[in-house]
Scaffold this active site. Structure first.
Site, PDB file in Angstrom:
ATOM      1  N   LYS A  22      -1.576  80.025  -4.954  1.00 38.12           N
ATOM      2  CA  LYS A  22      -0.720  80.475  -6.069  1.00 38.12           C
ATOM      3  C   LYS A  22      -0.450  81.979  -5.989  1.00 38.12           C
ATOM      4  O   LYS A  22       0.693  82.417  -6.083  1.00 38.12           O
ATOM      5  CB  LYS A  22      -1.419  80.156  -7.404  1.00 38.12           C
ATOM      6  CG  LYS A  22      -0.818  80.879  -8.592  1.00 38.12           C
ATOM      7  CD  LYS A  22      -1.515  80.533  -9.889  1.00 38.12           C
ATOM      8  CE  LYS A  22      -2.683  81.407 -10.256  1.00 38.12           C
ATOM      9  NZ  LYS A  22      -2.379  82.691 -10.883  1.00 38.12           N
ATOM     10  N   ASN A  23      -1.520  82.761  -5.812  1.00 40.74           N
ATOM     11  CA  ASN A  23      -1.363  84.206  -5.918  1.00 40.74           C
ATOM     12  C   ASN A  23      -0.695  84.836  -4.697  1.00 40.74           C
ATOM     13  O   ASN A  23      -0.423  86.040  -4.676  1.00 40.74           O
ATOM     14  CB  ASN A  23      -2.715  84.865  -6.211  1.00 40.74           C
ATOM     15  CG  ASN A  23      -3.183  84.527  -7.624  1.00 40.74           C
ATOM     16  OD1 ASN A  23      -2.399  84.047  -8.453  1.00 40.74           O
ATOM     17  ND2 ASN A  23      -4.460  84.738  -7.903  1.00 40.74           N
ATOM     18  N   CYS A 117      -3.109  85.100 -17.959  1.00 38.69           N
ATOM     19  CA  CYS A 117      -4.378  84.791 -18.625  1.00 38.69           C
ATOM     20  C   CYS A 117      -4.863  85.955 -19.490  1.00 38.69           C
ATOM     21  O   CYS A 117      -4.737  87.122 -19.115  1.00 38.69           O
ATOM     22  CB  CYS A 117      -5.439  84.473 -17.581  1.00 38.69           C
ATOM     23  SG  CYS A 117      -5.128  82.921 -16.742  1.00 38.69           S
ATOM     24  N   ARG A 122      -5.272  94.485 -19.050  1.00 38.38           N
ATOM     25  CA  ARG A 122      -4.358  94.340 -17.919  1.00 38.38           C
ATOM     26  C   ARG A 122      -3.147  95.290 -17.939  1.00 38.38           C
ATOM     27  O   ARG A 122      -1.994  94.839 -17.966  1.00 38.38           O
ATOM     28  CB  ARG A 122      -3.897  92.879 -17.787  1.00 38.38           C
ATOM     29  CG  ARG A 122      -5.053  91.895 -17.763  1.00 38.38           C
ATOM     30  CD  ARG A 122      -4.620  90.487 -17.469  1.00 38.38           C
ATOM     31  NE  ARG A 122      -4.356  90.264 -16.044  1.00 38.38           N
ATOM     32  CZ  ARG A 122      -4.021  89.086 -15.531  1.00 38.38           C
ATOM     33  NH1 ARG A 122      -3.892  88.051 -16.296  1.00 38.38           N
ATOM     34  NH2 ARG A 122      -3.810  88.956 -14.237  1.00 38.38           N
ATOM     35  N   ASP A 305     -11.895  85.569  -9.814  1.00 36.36           N
ATOM     36  CA  ASP A 305     -11.302  84.276 -10.179  1.00 36.36           C
ATOM     37  C   ASP A 305     -12.287  83.112 -10.017  1.00 36.36           C
ATOM     38  O   ASP A 305     -11.991  81.988 -10.416  1.00 36.36           O
ATOM     39  CB  ASP A 305     -10.050  84.007  -9.333  1.00 36.36           C
ATOM     40  CG  ASP A 305      -8.941  85.002  -9.637  1.00 36.36           C
ATOM     41  OD1 ASP A 305      -9.034  85.688 -10.664  1.00 36.36           O
ATOM     42  OD2 ASP A 305      -8.000  85.102  -8.835  1.00 36.36           O
ATOM     43  N   ARG A 397      -1.249  75.361 -14.641  1.00 32.00           N
ATOM     44  CA  ARG A 397      -0.560  76.575 -14.181  1.00 32.00           C
ATOM     45  C   ARG A 397      -0.974  76.927 -12.760  1.00 32.00           C
ATOM     46  O   ARG A 397      -0.197  77.541 -12.032  1.00 32.00           O
ATOM     47  CB  ARG A 397      -0.905  77.758 -15.093  1.00 32.00           C
ATOM     48  CG  ARG A 397      -0.156  77.761 -16.407  1.00 32.00           C
ATOM     49  CD  ARG A 397      -0.371  79.074 -17.138  1.00 32.00           C
ATOM     50  NE  ARG A 397      -0.360  80.174 -16.199  1.00 32.00           N
ATOM     51  CZ  ARG A 397      -1.233  81.178 -16.188  1.00 32.00           C
ATOM     52  NH1 ARG A 397      -2.181  81.244 -17.097  1.00 32.00           N
ATOM     53  NH2 ARG A 397      -1.160  82.128 -15.293  1.00 32.00           N
TER      54      ARG A 397
HETATM   55  C1  EPZ Z   1      -4.174  89.419  -9.687  1.00 27.30           C
HETATM   56  O1  EPZ Z   1      -4.013  89.943 -11.000  1.00 27.30           O
HETATM   57  C2  EPZ Z   1      -4.235  87.922  -9.843  1.00 27.30           C
HETATM   58  N1  EPZ Z   1      -3.011  87.455 -10.460  1.00 27.30           N
HETATM   59  C3  EPZ Z   1      -5.444  87.524 -10.663  1.00 27.30           C
HETATM   60  O2  EPZ Z   1      -5.527  86.124 -10.671  1.00 27.30           O
HETATM   61  C4  EPZ Z   1      -6.718  88.078 -10.035  1.00 27.30           C
HETATM   62  O3  EPZ Z   1      -7.805  87.831 -10.878  1.00 27.30           O
HETATM   63  C5  EPZ Z   1      -6.576  89.587  -9.824  1.00 27.30           C
HETATM   64  O4  EPZ Z   1      -5.373  89.885  -9.069  1.00 27.30           O
HETATM   65  C6  EPZ Z   1      -7.755  90.214  -9.087  1.00 27.30           C
HETATM   66  O5  EPZ Z   1      -7.937  89.579  -7.852  1.00 27.30           O
HETATM   67  C7  EPZ Z   1      -1.953  87.164  -9.715  1.00 27.30           C
HETATM   68  O6  EPZ Z   1      -1.970  87.286  -8.504  1.00 27.30           O
HETATM   69  C8  EPZ Z   1      -0.733  86.657 -10.391  1.00 27.30           C
HETATM   70  P1  EPZ Z   1      -5.210  93.655 -10.497  1.00 27.30           P
HETATM   71  P2  EPZ Z   1      -3.591  91.425 -11.229  1.00 27.30           P
HETATM   72  O7  EPZ Z   1      -3.966  94.453 -10.641  1.00 27.30           O
HETATM   73  O8  EPZ Z   1      -2.621  91.808 -10.172  1.00 27.30           O
HETATM   74  C9  EPZ Z   1      -6.631  96.993 -13.670  1.00 27.30           C
HETATM   75  C10 EPZ Z   1      -5.916  84.008 -11.589  1.00 27.30           C
HETATM   76  O9  EPZ Z   1      -6.823  83.439 -12.259  1.00 27.30           O
HETATM   77  N2  EPZ Z   1      -5.252  97.542 -13.531  1.00 27.30           N
HETATM   78  O10 EPZ Z   1      -5.875  93.607  -9.179  1.00 27.30           O
HETATM   79  O11 EPZ Z   1      -3.181  91.569 -12.642  1.00 27.30           O
HETATM   80  C11 EPZ Z   1      -6.664  95.627 -14.313  1.00 27.30           C
HETATM   81  O12 EPZ Z   1      -6.643  95.711 -15.715  1.00 27.30           O
HETATM   82  C12 EPZ Z   1      -5.497  85.424 -11.905  1.00 27.30           C
HETATM   83  O13 EPZ Z   1      -5.292  83.455 -10.673  1.00 27.30           O
HETATM   84  C13 EPZ Z   1      -4.937  98.733 -14.175  1.00 27.30           C
HETATM   85  O14 EPZ Z   1      -5.758  99.332 -14.888  1.00 27.30           O
HETATM   86  O15 EPZ Z   1      -4.957  92.166 -11.000  1.00 27.30           O
HETATM   87  C14 EPZ Z   1      -7.942  95.058 -13.748  1.00 27.30           C
HETATM   88  O16 EPZ Z   1      -9.018  95.534 -14.481  1.00 27.30           O
HETATM   89  C15 EPZ Z   1      -6.104  85.985 -13.113  1.00 27.30           C
HETATM   90  N3  EPZ Z   1      -3.676  99.237 -14.010  1.00 27.30           N
HETATM   91  C16 EPZ Z   1      -8.004  95.645 -12.333  1.00 27.30           C
HETATM   92  O17 EPZ Z   1      -7.136  96.779 -12.361  1.00 27.30           O
HETATM   93  C17 EPZ Z   1      -2.734  98.611 -13.245  1.00 27.30           C
HETATM   94  O18 EPZ Z   1      -1.618  99.128 -13.136  1.00 27.30           O
HETATM   95  C18 EPZ Z   1      -7.513  94.702 -11.226  1.00 27.30           C
HETATM   96  O19 EPZ Z   1      -6.251  94.163 -11.582  1.00 27.30           O
HETATM   97  C19 EPZ Z   1      -3.086  97.421 -12.594  1.00 27.30           C
HETATM   98  C20 EPZ Z   1      -4.355  96.901 -12.749  1.00 27.30           C
END
Ligand code: EPZ
Length: 416
Positions: A22-23, A117, A122, A305, A397
């Site tokens: 998915k991701n 989610c 986020r 995840d 989803r």
């Molecule tokens: C991706 O989310 C995935 N989603 C998530 O999968 C996954 O848990 C996550 O990466 C980590 O591997 C998709 O691919 C659609 P991040 P993403 O940006 O991109 C903070 C699932 O269950 N952050 O790596 O949103 C953020 O709050 C889902 O399939 C900022 O502060 O994750 C988090 O604490 C859930 N500012 C950390 O970084 C930003 O601009 C990592 O988030 C971006 C992120």
């Protein structure tokens, strides 16, 4: 509203084939916007997030066909701009990749602030920082991310924290920019590499994906291509944990074992026997399991995840285990539901202390998010009696045909 009803107490046995990731599929589908051409993408998972993204792309004028065996053909020639319909785009996180792709191709886009989610605040400040550093102006008004740029120029961008979404979005926005973009402190997840490989197949020039420094040399134009999405290591890990939790013997096929290193290491530490083959892993859990400590981390660390599924497994493992969630501050919301089944878990901030009990007991519970939903299916499989899970739309989803795959392994699970 669909429910899953599970009768616990069956050991899983047999083989389960993992679907496309998915991701990786979500950014790759969005990236197809960058070539005003036809892309054929294979191994697309048949899940709700993909169906919604397909509808969003169609609403923008793309011609998108999805066959029953997971081949998506996308022609984005007739797309002239990118304005995402609010009701659709707010339903998933992955819709924010359209912002990077639209900026790259049209130098503008209006993309709904993403949903997804509920696992923490986020923010998307690192995406915006990246876009701005390439020369874009970004405003968020009334729930819409509005970006525009006269021209995009390559730049050096240091991410303040490791973000999967920001790394991919900056790659998408910069492949057609003038000159070189360097992303430092980039995320290294397999789907970063997969998206970069897809973009390179379209004619992009990206080097270093999979390391923490990615170099993108802007090209003038991208073209269509045929590409196959990598297998879903999170889906694979979920079935591996279900096999271990039930004391079963399961072959999880269509996987890249290298992507599962952290999961394999932790399950072995618990006492499960895992055999790695080229494209599959066999999981056998006939011995008594040991409690462990787990800390979620960006790849190659243990994936956030799979934090919920492993918590379920540890809830019935003798001894005390500690889980530290270092990626999303709100990813323990599911614990209250698990307590209804008798689990002994105490959460303090980003740490959960789990005291293993003999058995969970079946209960009516509600899936709070995608991975929590999958974890509750595992909980139902090992619980005494009947478990009824509400809100299974969350599971749909991100998991292709979960109840059919579980049934094929012997689980007693029905959708009502
Ligand atoms: C991706 O989310 C995935 N989603 C998530 O999968 C996954 O848990 C996550 O990466 C980590 O591997 C998709 O691919 C659609 P991040 P993403 O940006 O991109 C903070 C699932 O269950 N952050 O790596 O949103 C953020 O709050 C889902 O399939 C900022 O502060 O994750 C988090 O604490 C859930 N500012 C950390 O970084 C930003 O601009 C990592 O988030 C971006 C992120």
């Amino acid at each position: 509203m669909n429910k899953l009803v599970i009768e616990g107490g069956i050991k899983l046995n047999g083989e389960v084939k993992v679907s496309g990731f998915k991701n990786a599929a979500l950014p790759i589908i969005s990236a197809s916007l960058l070539a005003a051409d036809k892309c054929v993408i294979e191994n697309i998972p048949m899940i709700k997030d993909v169906y919604i993204l397909k509808e969003i792309m169609e609403s923008m004028g793309a011609d998108v066909q999805l066959s029953n065996d997971g081949v998506m053909t996308i022609d984005t020639k007739n797309v002239e701009n990118c304005i995402t319909p609010y009701e659709l785009a707010k339903q998933l996180r992955g819709s924010y990749y359209l912002a990077g792709a639209a900026l790259g191709r049209f130098h503008k886009g209006e993309v709904t602030y993403p949903g997804g989610c509920d696992i923490g605040t986020r923010p998307i400040d690192q995406h915006i920082k990246g876009f701005e550093s390439l020369g874009a102006e970004v405003k968020i008004n009334h729930g819409i991310i509005n970006c525009k740029a006269k021209e995009l120029k390559g730049s050096k961008i240091y991410l303040d924290l490791v973000s999967v979404g920001a790394t991919i979005n900056i790659m998408l926005a910069s492949v057609l920019a003038e000159g070189q973009t360097i992303i430092e402190n980039a995320a290294k997840e397999p789907h970063i590499v997969d998206t970069a490989n897809f973009l390179n197949s379209m004619g992009a020039n990206i080097r270093g994906a999979g390391t923490d420094v990615i170099r993108i040399n802007g090209v003038e134009k991208l073209h269509g291509c045929t590409y196959s999405v990598i297998p879903d290591q999170i889906e694979a890990g979920t079935y591996m944990m279900a096999a271990v939790a039930t004391g079963g013997d399961v072959v999880v096929s269509n996987v890249i074992p290298k992507h599962l290193e952290a999961v394999i290491a932790k399950l072995r530490e618990m006492g499960a026997e895992i055999t790695e083959y080229d494209n599959s892993v066999r999981v056998n859990a006939s011995k008594e399991l040991k409690s462990i400590n787990v800390k979620t981390l960006p790849y190659p660390g243990f994936p956030t995840d799979l934090q919920q599924p492993i918590a379920v497994l540890l809830s019935i493992t003798k001894g005390t285990s500690i889980i530290t969630e270092s990626v999303f501050e709100g990813r323990f919301k599911y614990v209250d539901e698990l307590k209804r089944m008798g689990a002994n878990i105490k959460v303090d901030g980003r740490t959960a202390v789990i005291k293993g009990i003999d058995k969970l007991s079946g209960a009516k519970i509600t899936a709070t998010d995608l991975r929590a939903g999958a974890a509750f299916v595992i909980a139902g499989l090992i619980a005494d009696g009947i478990t009824e899970i509400d809100n299974v739309e969350h599971i749909d989803r991100g998991y292709q045909s979960m109840e059919t795959k579980m049934k094929n392994l012997g689980a007693k699970i029905t959708r009502i």
